[in-house]
Design a protein around this motif. Sequence first.
Motif, PDB file in Angstrom:
ATOM      1  N   GLU A 101       1.070  -0.976   0.346  1.00 29.69           N
ATOM      2  CA  GLU A 101      -0.290   0.181   0.231  1.00 29.69           C
ATOM      3  C   GLU A 101       1.518   1.143  -0.391  1.00 29.69           C
ATOM      4  O   GLU A 101       0.353   2.286  -0.361  1.00 29.69           O
ATOM      5  CB  GLU A 101      -0.630  -0.254   1.230  1.00 29.69           C
ATOM      6  CG  GLU A 101      -2.062  -1.444   1.409  1.00 29.69           C
ATOM      7  CD  GLU A 101      -2.684  -0.904   2.305  1.00 29.69           C
ATOM      8  OE1 GLU A 101      -3.684  -0.734   2.110  1.00 29.69           O
ATOM      9  OE2 GLU A 101      -2.384  -1.798   3.362  1.00 29.69           O
ATOM     10  N   LYS A 105       0.261   3.151  -3.067  1.00 29.52           N
ATOM     11  CA  LYS A 105      -0.685   3.964  -2.295  1.00 29.52           C
ATOM     12  C   LYS A 105      -1.936   3.748  -2.304  1.00 29.52           C
ATOM     13  O   LYS A 105      -3.141   4.488  -2.355  1.00 29.52           O
ATOM     14  CB  LYS A 105      -0.677   5.487  -3.571  1.00 29.52           C
ATOM     15  CG  LYS A 105       0.092   5.908  -3.606  1.00 29.52           C
ATOM     16  CD  LYS A 105       0.844   6.292  -2.335  1.00 29.52           C
ATOM     17  CE  LYS A 105       1.893   7.098  -2.426  1.00 29.52           C
ATOM     18  NZ  LYS A 105       3.226   6.372  -2.028  1.00 29.52           N
ATOM     19  N   GLN A 106      -2.315   1.939  -2.583  1.00 27.23           N
ATOM     20  CA  GLN A 106      -3.270   0.901  -2.590  1.00 27.23           C
ATOM     21  C   GLN A 106      -2.741  -0.326  -2.512  1.00 27.23           C
ATOM     22  O   GLN A 106      -1.934  -0.199  -2.594  1.00 27.23           O
ATOM     23  CB  GLN A 106      -5.059   1.598  -3.667  1.00 27.23           C
ATOM     24  CG  GLN A 106      -4.123   1.073  -4.610  1.00 27.23           C
ATOM     25  CD  GLN A 106      -5.485   1.278  -5.812  1.00 27.23           C
ATOM     26  OE1 GLN A 106      -5.988   0.769  -5.616  1.00 27.23           O
ATOM     27  NE2 GLN A 106      -4.171   2.023  -6.748  1.00 27.23           N
TER      28      GLN A 106
END
Length: 116
Positions: A101, A105-106
């Motif tokens: 993540e 960013k996820q």
Amino acid sequence: MKRAIRFYKNAKQEWYADIPEWGGDIAELQMVEGADVLLNWLEGSDNECKLLMSDNYLKNAEILDLVYIREENLGGGGDYILENFRGEIKNHKLWLCHVTEFVFKQLPERIYFKKV
């Protein structure tokens, strides 16, 4: 997002991701629970390998599919499956921790990767 990441084995033959901007404990960069097995398949005779990874389509890439998002008390991150590898059916399960993540960013639904 597309990114090349270097993975290396330490003196104990344990796999780690080389992410210089990571501010946490180095132990969190260790590749375990199936990710280490995948890296052994990729490394050849070296103790390191570099992968181009993306959450968008990459031509001629292998594919990891997210099957389960783990709760924090179970280590966070996600469980993925590599259904095929180099044209062979594998159905190899592996865990990618919360560092995934941090990088993407996820937690991507799908991660494309190939050796650089």
